[in-house]
Design a protein around this motif. Structure first.
Motif, PDB file in Angstrom:
ATOM      1  N   ALA A 191      49.154 -70.815 -30.191  1.00 39.28           N
ATOM      2  CA  ALA A 191      48.989 -72.111 -30.860  1.00 39.28           C
ATOM      3  C   ALA A 191      48.412 -73.154 -29.913  1.00 39.28           C
ATOM      4  O   ALA A 191      47.508 -73.919 -30.285  1.00 39.28           O
ATOM      5  CB  ALA A 191      50.341 -72.584 -31.410  1.00 39.28           C
ATOM      6  N   LEU A 192      48.917 -73.183 -28.682  1.00 37.88           N
ATOM      7  CA  LEU A 192      48.432 -74.150 -27.702  1.00 37.88           C
ATOM      8  C   LEU A 192      46.969 -73.893 -27.369  1.00 37.88           C
ATOM      9  O   LEU A 192      46.156 -74.837 -27.307  1.00 37.88           O
ATOM     10  CB  LEU A 192      49.295 -74.074 -26.435  1.00 37.88           C
ATOM     11  N   TYR A 193      46.619 -72.634 -27.171  1.00 38.27           N
ATOM     12  CA  TYR A 193      45.239 -72.289 -26.810  1.00 38.27           C
ATOM     13  C   TYR A 193      44.274 -72.642 -27.940  1.00 38.27           C
ATOM     14  O   TYR A 193      43.201 -73.220 -27.713  1.00 38.27           O
ATOM     15  CB  TYR A 193      45.132 -70.803 -26.471  1.00 38.27           C
ATOM     16  N   VAL A 194      44.643 -72.298 -29.166  1.00 38.55           N
ATOM     17  CA  VAL A 194      43.777 -72.568 -30.317  1.00 38.55           C
ATOM     18  C   VAL A 194      43.585 -74.071 -30.507  1.00 38.55           C
ATOM     19  O   VAL A 194      42.452 -74.540 -30.714  1.00 38.55           O
ATOM     20  CB  VAL A 194      44.356 -71.929 -31.592  1.00 38.55           C
ATOM     21  N   CYS A 195      44.681 -74.835 -30.434  1.00 38.16           N
ATOM     22  CA  CYS A 195      44.586 -76.289 -30.629  1.00 38.16           C
ATOM     23  C   CYS A 195      43.714 -76.936 -29.558  1.00 38.16           C
ATOM     24  O   CYS A 195      42.869 -77.790 -29.859  1.00 38.16           O
ATOM     25  CB  CYS A 195      45.981 -76.913 -30.623  1.00 38.16           C
ATOM     26  N   CYS A 196      43.912 -76.538 -28.301  1.00 34.61           N
ATOM     27  CA  CYS A 196      43.102 -77.100 -27.206  1.00 34.61           C
ATOM     28  C   CYS A 196      41.634 -76.724 -27.364  1.00 34.61           C
ATOM     29  O   CYS A 196      40.747 -77.540 -27.085  1.00 34.61           O
ATOM     30  CB  CYS A 196      43.629 -76.614 -25.854  1.00 34.61           C
ATOM     31  N   THR A 197      41.365 -75.495 -27.827  1.00 35.81           N
ATOM     32  CA  THR A 197      39.987 -75.060 -28.046  1.00 35.81           C
ATOM     33  C   THR A 197      39.315 -75.892 -29.133  1.00 35.81           C
ATOM     34  O   THR A 197      38.159 -76.320 -28.986  1.00 35.81           O
ATOM     35  CB  THR A 197      39.945 -73.570 -28.435  1.00 35.81           C
TER      36      THR A 197
END
Length: 387
Positions: A332-338
Motif C-alpha cells: 500500500a505504501l509503495y503504490v501510494c508513493c508511486t
C-alpha cells in the motif's frame, strides 16, 4: 536494470517499514517467528541502496554530469521535503498543537526540510549529489587505469573498508573491545565511493555476455539467507550470554560496506545485467518513480508522524497476521508513493523542466562567467602576493 531498480526500492521501503510499524522496538531482543518477520523486513535496505548505487555508477562512469542534472535532483528533493514540511506546519497550526510539538522540534524539522541536502535529511541524496559532483574527476581516474591497476585499487579498498573495517565484530570477544581502524571508517560516504568504483570496474572490464545470470542471482540469494539468519543468531547469542554488546551487533552486517551486503548487491547487479529482459513500458513507468517513492516515505516528518498514523504500530502476537499486515502495508505504501510521484511528474515536473531548459541555462551562464571572473581575480591577487 529497471526491474532491479524496482526490487531495490521495495527492499528499501520494507526496511523503513520495520520502524514505521514499530516492529524494531517490539521484537529487537526477542526470539521467535515475529523476530524473523521483523528481520525479513529490515535486512534488505542496504542491499537496495547498494544496487541503486551500482546501477547509477554503471551508467555514470561514461556520462557527463551537468549542473542541470544536479539541480534537477536537488529540485525533486526540495519539492517533497518542503511540501511535506508545509503540510505538517499547516496541520499543527490548524490543530492548535504548536505547544505540544515544541519549538525545538519545529525548528529542527524546519532546518532539515528547508535545507535537506546540507543537513542530510535524506542521507542517500546528499551522498549521491556529492558523488555526482566528484564523478568527472573519478571518471578520469577510472579511465586512466588498466585492469591490473584497477584490480589492485579494488582489492585495497575492499580489504581496508570491507574485510578489515567490517569483517569481524570484536565485541563477540567481550565488552569494551577495541574496533579495527577505530575512528577511520566513520560515515556513509566512503562506502558510496567504493560501490561507485566497483560499478566502474564492472562497466569497464565486466563480461557483457548474457550468460550465467542464474548463477549470480543464486549466489546473491544464498548470501541473503546467510544474512537473514545472522540477525537471529546474533540475538540468540546476546540473550544467551546476557551481553548487550553482542545484541547491539544486530545491525553490524547490514551496513553498506558489510561483506555480506557487498556480495549480495554485486552478484544481484551482475545477474540482472546478464538477464535478457525485453522492454516493458509498465516496468519503466514504475521504475521511473522509484526516486520519488524514496523521498516521500523516508522523509523524517512523514516517517515519524504521518505514516505511523496511517499505518499504526502492530501490537498483536499472531505471526500470520503480522506477516500479512507487513506485506499489505509495504504494498500500500509503495503504490501510494508511486501514484503521488507519477502525478508530480505530469504536473510540477513539467514546469520545473521547462524552467531548467529555458531560464536556468541563461542564469547558469551568467553565474559561471561571474565565478570565472572572481577566480581569475583571486588567482591574480595570490600570484602577485606570493611573487
Amino acid at each position: 536494470m529497471e526491474l532491479l531498480r524496482i526490487i531495490s526500492m521495495i527492499l528499501i521501503v520494507m526496511s523503513h517499514c520495520d520502524d514505521i510499524f514499530g516492529l524494531y522496538s517490539l521484537y529487537r531482543y526477542t526470539l521467535g517467528i515475529n523476530k524473523l518477520i521483523t528481520d525479513w523486513l529490515h535486512i534488505g535496505g542496504q542491499i537496495g541502496v547498494g544496487c541503486f548505487l551500482l546501477i547509477s555508477g554503471y551508467f555514470m562512469v561514461d556520462q557527463k554530469i551537468t549542473a542541470k542534472k544536479i539541480i534537477k535532483t536537488a529540485g525533486v528533493t526540495w519539492f517533497y521535503s518542503i511540501g511535506i514540511w508545509f503540510i505538517w506546519i499547516v496541520f499543527i497550526i490548524c490543530s492548535n498543537s504548536v505547544s505540544d510539538v515544541g519549538l525545538t522540534d519545529i525548528l529542527k524539522n524546519s532546518m532539515y526540510s528547508l535545507f535537506p541536502i546540507v543537513f542530510s535529511h535524506y542521507w542517500f541524496v546528499t551522498a549521491y549529489i556529492i558523488l555526482m559532483i566528484f564523478s568527472p574527476f573519478l571518471n578520469k581516474f577510472i579511465a586512466s587505469m588498466n585492469k591490473k591497476e584497477y584490480s589492485a585499487l579494488l582489492i585495497a579498498l575492499i580489504a581496508i573498508f570491507v574485510v578489515i573495517g567490517c569483517g569481524f565484530p570484536l565485541a563477540l570477544l567481550g565488552e569494551g573491545m577495541p574496533s579495527f581502524l577505530s575512528g577511520m571508517l566513520d560515515g556513509r560516504l566512503i562506502p558510496v565511493f567504493i560501490v561507485y568504483f566497483v560499478a566502474g570496474y564492472i562497466r569497464k572490464f565486466g563480461n557483457p555476455t548474457k550468460k550465467n545470470a542464474p548463477k549470480h542471482i543464486f549466489i546473491a540469494i544464498l548470501f541473503y539467507i546467510l544474512l537473514f539468519f545472522s540477525a537471529y543468531i546474533i540475538t540468540y547469542l546476546g540473550n544467551r550470554t546476557d551481553n548487550r554488546s553482542i545484541t547491539a551487533l544486530y545491525y553490524y552486517y547490514r551496513v553498506l560496506n558489510s561483506p555480506l551486503i557487498m556480495v549480495i548487491s554485486v552478484e544481484l547487479f551482475i545477474g540482472f545485467t546478464k538477464l535478457d529482459i525485453s522492454y516493458n513500458p509498465f516496468i519503466n513507468l514504475v521504475a521511473g518513480s522509484t526516486f520519488g517513492v524514496y523521498l516521500i516515505h523516508s522523509n523524517c516528518i512523514a516517517a515519524q508522524i504521518f505514516l505511523p498514523a496511517l499505518l499504526p504500530i502492530y501490537k498483536e502476537d499472531n505471526s500470520l497476521l503480522l506477516f500479512l499486515y507487513s506485506v499489505l502495508g509495504v504494498v500500500a505504501l509503495y503504490v501510494c508513493c508511486t501514484l503521488i510521484e507519477l502525478l508530480r511528474q505530469r504536473t510540477v515536473d513539467k514546469l520545473w523542466m521547462h524552467y531548467l531548459d529555458t531560464r536556468f541555462c541563461e542564469q547558469y551562464q551568467i553565474i559561471l562567467r561571474g565565478a570565472k571572473f572572481i577566480w581569475a581575480k583571486a588567482a591574480a591577487l595570490l600570484t602577485q602576493y606570493y611573487n
